[in-house]
Motif scaffolding. Structure first.
Motif, PDB file in Angstrom:
ATOM      1  N   UNK A  17      -3.373   4.628  -2.520  1.00 32.80           N
ATOM      2  CA  UNK A  17      -4.483   5.339  -1.879  1.00 32.80           C
ATOM      3  C   UNK A  17      -4.198   6.841  -1.964  1.00 32.80           C
ATOM      4  N   UNK A  18      -5.206   7.628  -2.306  1.00 30.43           N
ATOM      5  CA  UNK A  18      -5.001   9.071  -2.478  1.00 30.43           C
ATOM      6  C   UNK A  18      -4.703   9.796  -1.161  1.00 30.43           C
ATOM      7  N   UNK A  19      -5.324   9.332  -0.085  1.00 29.30           N
ATOM      8  CA  UNK A  19      -5.195  10.033   1.202  1.00 29.30           C
ATOM      9  C   UNK A  19      -3.745  10.157   1.651  1.00 29.30           C
ATOM     10  N   UNK A  76       0.859  -1.189   0.000  1.00 28.69           N
ATOM     11  CA  UNK A  76       0.000   0.000   0.000  1.00 28.69           C
ATOM     12  C   UNK A  76       0.891   1.233   0.000  1.00 28.69           C
ATOM     13  N   UNK A  77       0.570   2.213  -0.858  1.00 32.24           N
ATOM     14  CA  UNK A  77       1.251   3.502  -0.764  1.00 32.24           C
ATOM     15  C   UNK A  77       0.204   4.597  -0.645  1.00 32.24           C
ATOM     16  N   UNK A  78       0.374   5.464   0.318  1.00 34.78           N
ATOM     17  CA  UNK A  78      -0.560   6.577   0.484  1.00 34.78           C
ATOM     18  C   UNK A  78      -0.072   7.789  -0.298  1.00 34.78           C
ATOM     19  N   UNK A 121     -10.334  -1.328   3.562  1.00 34.86           N
ATOM     20  CA  UNK A 121     -10.695  -1.140   2.154  1.00 34.86           C
ATOM     21  C   UNK A 121      -9.572  -1.657   1.237  1.00 34.86           C
ATOM     22  N   UNK A 122      -8.317  -1.382   1.603  1.00 32.53           N
ATOM     23  CA  UNK A 122      -7.175  -1.866   0.797  1.00 32.53           C
ATOM     24  C   UNK A 122      -7.153  -3.397   0.792  1.00 32.53           C
ATOM     25  N   UNK A 123      -7.471  -4.000   1.935  1.00 28.73           N
ATOM     26  CA  UNK A 123      -7.502  -5.468   2.013  1.00 28.73           C
ATOM     27  C   UNK A 123      -8.653  -5.999   1.155  1.00 28.73           C
ATOM     28  N   UNK A 124      -9.789  -5.307   1.176  1.00 31.89           N
ATOM     29  CA  UNK A 124     -10.918  -5.721   0.329  1.00 31.89           C
ATOM     30  C   UNK A 124     -10.531  -5.665  -1.147  1.00 31.89           C
ATOM     31  N   UNK A 125      -9.842  -4.604  -1.513  1.00 29.71           N
ATOM     32  CA  UNK A 125      -9.369  -4.468  -2.900  1.00 29.71           C
ATOM     33  C   UNK A 125      -8.432  -5.638  -3.244  1.00 29.71           C
ATOM     34  N   UNK A 126      -7.534  -5.952  -2.319  1.00 32.62           N
ATOM     35  CA  UNK A 126      -6.624  -7.099  -2.501  1.00 32.62           C
ATOM     36  C   UNK A 126      -7.422  -8.383  -2.726  1.00 32.62           C
ATOM     37  N   UNK A 127      -8.485  -8.541  -1.958  1.00 32.58           N
ATOM     38  CA  UNK A 127      -9.279  -9.778  -2.062  1.00 32.58           C
ATOM     39  C   UNK A 127     -10.027  -9.882  -3.388  1.00 32.58           C
ATOM     40  N   UNK A 128     -10.249  -8.723  -4.025  1.00 32.31           N
ATOM     41  CA  UNK A 128     -10.926  -8.748  -5.340  1.00 32.31           C
ATOM     42  C   UNK A 128      -9.950  -9.053  -6.477  1.00 32.31           C
ATOM     43  N   UNK A 136     -10.454   2.013   8.549  1.00 33.33           N
ATOM     44  CA  UNK A 136     -11.310   1.712   7.394  1.00 33.33           C
ATOM     45  C   UNK A 136     -10.536   1.715   6.084  1.00 33.33           C
ATOM     46  N   UNK A 137      -9.524   2.573   6.008  1.00 36.16           N
ATOM     47  CA  UNK A 137      -8.737   2.652   4.775  1.00 36.16           C
ATOM     48  C   UNK A 137      -7.927   1.367   4.587  1.00 36.16           C
ATOM     49  N   UNK A 138      -7.421   0.826   5.684  1.00 42.05           N
ATOM     50  CA  UNK A 138      -6.671  -0.427   5.566  1.00 42.05           C
ATOM     51  C   UNK A 138      -7.620  -1.570   5.197  1.00 42.05           C
TER      52      UNK A 138
END
Ligand code: IPE
Ligand code: IPE
Ligand code: MG
Length: 236
Positions: free
Chosen positions: A207-209, A183-185, A221-228, A217-219
């Protein structure tokens, strides 16, 4: 340990954007770094809750030594404070602390603190927290190559015995599985000399933030993206 499906075993994070976060608020850069320490706490806690086994945080690069002395000093002071405050939690939360990078370039006090905490937490099991400090992947790779060359020159190793496994065993991350998720912010699309060898097949989430705004929640969300994602490793 919680057992969610397809949780990355190892998450690596390039914690970027502290300076811009501060600038947006008219604050000195140091305040951005200070706020970023809170994100570190929250992300660490979230990894434990999710059952992630390894979390590697890029906290200071080899190239960051080129920043103004005052910023380097502020960063080292914050690191000392973070480590001192975190000592109790490492124990309570069963976190093993490791540090990778050219640690001999760090101030003596910081290095000693890292050595002490690594030794005291060596048997902890819930999460391995790897801090990349004064870290540069090229330096790490060169140093592994140098060690192998020395062994070969001394007759302890045949050049043809050097393969990917042998090479990886000479990196500072020996024994740690490669990151599954990077992940890179702050929206930058670059790797900035981080774990060049180890991220060969990592899934990358940008991640833009800015880092101080990156929270639980951002982490997740990143894990959810990974799972997709569908990881193929070159096969089908
Ligand atoms: C990340 O934030 C922390 C370190 C590199 C030490 P930056 O300090 O790089 O913040 P930006 O990228 O300038 O906003
Ligand atoms: C990478 O961020 C290093 C850390 C997060 C510690 P930088 O801010 O130093 O990277 P560049 O300069 O944008 O590539
Ligand atoms: Mg930056």
């Amino acid at each position: 340990m919680p057992d969610f499906p397809d949780i990355p075993r190892h998450i690596a994070v390039i914690m970027d954007g502290n300076g811009r976060w501060a600038k947006e608020r008219g604050l000195p850069r140091r305040e951005g770094h200070r706020a970023g320490a809170e994100s570190v706490r929250e992300v660490t806690d979230t990894c434990i809750d999710l059952g992630v086994e390894y979390l590697t945080l890029y906290a200071f690069s080899s190239e960051n030594w080129n920043r103004p002395q005052a910023e380097i000093k502020a960063l080292m002071e914050l690191l000392d404070r973070f480590l001192s405050e975190k000592a109790k939690d490492l124990k309570k939360q069963d976190i093993r602390l490791l540090a990778i990078g050219q640690l001999d370039r760090l101030p003596e006090k910081t290095r000693k603190l890292l050595e002490r905490l690594s030794a005291e937490t060596a048997h902890h099991k819930a999460l391995t927290l790897v801090l990349a400090l004064s870290y540069g992947a090229r330096e790490e790779i060169v140093s592994a190559a140098r060690a192998l060359a020395a062994d070969a020159a001394a007759g302890r190793l045949k050049p043809e015995e050097i393969d990917c496994t042998v090479f990886a065993s000479r990196l500072q991350t020996a024994g740690i599985p490669d990151p599954d998720l990077l992940v890179r912010t702050s929206g930058e699309m670059r790797v900035s000399n981080f774990l060049l060898w180890q991220i060969s097949y990592a899934e990358i989430v940008i991640v833009k933030k800015f880092w101080p705004d990156f929270r639980r929640n951002d982490l997740t969300e990143a894990v959810n993206e990974y799972q997709r994602r569908h990881r193929r490793f070159g096969a089908l």
